[in-house]
Design a protein around this motif. Structure first.
Motif, PDB file in Angstrom:
ATOM      1  N   UNK A  23       0.815  -1.216   0.000  1.00 60.63           N
ATOM      2  CA  UNK A  23       0.000   0.000   0.000  1.00 60.63           C
ATOM      3  C   UNK A  23       0.847   1.263   0.000  1.00 60.63           C
ATOM      4  N   UNK A  24       1.886   1.280   0.821  1.00 62.34           N
ATOM      5  CA  UNK A  24       2.726   2.480   0.876  1.00 62.34           C
ATOM      6  C   UNK A  24       3.497   2.679  -0.419  1.00 62.34           C
ATOM      7  N   UNK A  25       3.753   1.582  -1.128  1.00 67.02           N
ATOM      8  CA  UNK A  25       4.464   1.674  -2.398  1.00 67.02           C
ATOM      9  C   UNK A  25       3.558   1.987  -3.569  1.00 67.02           C
ATOM     10  N   UNK A  26       2.248   2.127  -3.287  1.00 72.73           N
ATOM     11  CA  UNK A  26       1.307   2.435  -4.362  1.00 72.73           C
ATOM     12  C   UNK A  26       1.182   1.329  -5.389  1.00 72.73           C
ATOM     13  N   UNK A  27       1.407   0.088  -4.963  1.00 69.38           N
ATOM     14  CA  UNK A  27       1.357  -1.041  -5.895  1.00 69.38           C
ATOM     15  C   UNK A  27      -0.080  -1.495  -6.106  1.00 69.38           C
ATOM     16  N   UNK A  28      -0.375  -1.949  -7.301  1.00 67.64           N
ATOM     17  CA  UNK A  28      -1.706  -2.434  -7.627  1.00 67.64           C
ATOM     18  C   UNK A  28      -1.660  -3.814  -8.230  1.00 67.64           C
ATOM     19  N   UNK A  63      -1.879 -11.566  -2.956  1.00 69.24           N
ATOM     20  CA  UNK A  63      -0.724 -11.728  -3.837  1.00 69.24           C
ATOM     21  C   UNK A  63      -0.917 -12.970  -4.697  1.00 69.24           C
ATOM     22  N   UNK A  64      -0.123 -13.067  -5.740  1.00 71.06           N
ATOM     23  CA  UNK A  64      -0.053 -14.266  -6.578  1.00 71.06           C
ATOM     24  C   UNK A  64       1.386 -14.733  -6.627  1.00 71.06           C
ATOM     25  N   UNK A  65       1.586 -16.026  -6.410  1.00 71.77           N
ATOM     26  CA  UNK A  65       2.916 -16.618  -6.518  1.00 71.77           C
ATOM     27  C   UNK A  65       2.997 -17.334  -7.858  1.00 71.77           C
ATOM     28  N   UNK A  66       3.782 -16.804  -8.769  1.00 69.74           N
ATOM     29  CA  UNK A  66       3.897 -17.385 -10.102  1.00 69.74           C
ATOM     30  C   UNK A  66       5.212 -18.138 -10.209  1.00 69.74           C
ATOM     31  N   UNK A  75      -5.361  -9.553  -7.525  1.00 68.08           N
ATOM     32  CA  UNK A  75      -6.538  -8.751  -7.868  1.00 68.08           C
ATOM     33  C   UNK A  75      -7.482  -8.553  -6.687  1.00 68.08           C
ATOM     34  N   UNK A  76      -7.370  -9.417  -5.654  1.00 68.44           N
ATOM     35  CA  UNK A  76      -8.319  -9.370  -4.540  1.00 68.44           C
ATOM     36  C   UNK A  76      -7.751  -8.676  -3.309  1.00 68.44           C
ATOM     37  N   UNK A  77      -6.747  -7.833  -3.495  1.00 73.44           N
ATOM     38  CA  UNK A  77      -6.086  -7.183  -2.364  1.00 73.44           C
ATOM     39  C   UNK A  77      -7.064  -6.474  -1.435  1.00 73.44           C
ATOM     40  N   UNK A  78      -8.029  -5.743  -1.997  1.00 78.85           N
ATOM     41  CA  UNK A  78      -8.928  -4.929  -1.177  1.00 78.85           C
ATOM     42  C   UNK A  78     -10.300  -5.559  -0.964  1.00 78.85           C
ATOM     43  N   UNK A  79     -10.432  -6.847  -1.257  1.00 79.47           N
ATOM     44  CA  UNK A  79     -11.733  -7.488  -1.039  1.00 79.47           C
ATOM     45  C   UNK A  79     -12.100  -7.472   0.437  1.00 79.47           C
TER      46      UNK A  79
END
Length: 230
Positions: A23-28, A63-66, A75-79
């Motif tokens: 969140x602090x890094x502004x990552x999406x 997160x997703x571990x690829x 994609x579900x960070x803020x669910x």
């Protein structure tokens, strides 16, 4: 209760620090995080502790571990509401309770969708039903996904993000039962026609009809499941 019970574990603390980093890094969604090794060094934790925190974050969709690629923001960070991935086959009463919940939530959402839908929303709903139409005599899995996508899309158009997540979670929980009903009762055409009728009411902006048609549709599904599981 002892203090040890209430004290957060290292994995708990690390999970929170990882979320703060995002969140602090502004990552999406889709943004790449530092490697596991870099994260271990950054937070001064052991590999097992880091893995536990990563597993927790992955389970919630944060997160997703690829494999072979790295760690990415999910994609579900803020669910607010997430489906439980550990649910086993549901018993009769639990399944009917889930459908009762849908009966309480989805008709008002359909009414709201009729009140606030815009051209882009209607195009998306039509596209979903076009996908269903193309698979009425074809791929079971694709038809099922299109049917569920219609309910998700209608909830999204209603504009309440939390209730939309609730519907998404409920659909995820009993997806296998819906596929079984589709297979055994061969209700493809009925589902499609009922979905078309709901869309028609949304297109007309007829909130009352949209709610009534959605309620009748879900009651139909509930009746089928109740009969099958009796």
């Amino acid at each position: 209760m002892s203090q040890d019970v209430a004290r957060p574990s290292l994995a708990d603390a690390l999970t929170e620090r990882m979320l703060e980093l995002i969140r602090s890094g502004g990552l999406g969604p889709g943004d790449r995080l530092p490697s596991a090794r870099e994260l271990s060094q950054r937070f001064a934790v052991t590999t097992p502790t880091l893995r536990e925190a990563l597993r927790r974050l992955e389970a919630t969709g944060a997160i997703q571990l690829r494999h072979g690629s790295g760690i990415y923001v999910g994609a579900d960070l803020e669910r607010v509401v997430i489906p439980n991935p550990n649910v086993r086959t549901l018993d009769r009463d639990r399944l009917l309770h889930l459908l009762d919940a849908r009966l309480l939530i989805e008709p008002p959402l359909a009414a709201q969708a009729a009140r606030r839908s815009e051209a882009g929303d209607l195009e998306r709903l039509r596209a979903v039903l076009d996908e269903a139409s193309e698979n009425l005599t074809g791929d079971d899995a694709r038809l099922h996904e299109a049917n569920m996508a219609f309910h998700r899309a209608a909830a999204e158009v209603a504009g309440n993000s939390v209730l939309c997540e609730v519907i998404d979670s409920l659909l995820s929980v009993h997806a296998s039962e819906q596929r079984e009903i589709q297979r055994i009762f061969d209700d493809r055409t009925r589902d499609y026609e009922e979905h078309r009728a709901i869309l028609g009411a949304i297109e007309r902006g007829d909130a009352q009809a949209a709610a009534e048609l959605m309620r009748a549709h879900l009651a139909d599904v509930r009746h089928v499941i109740e009969q099958r599981l009796t």
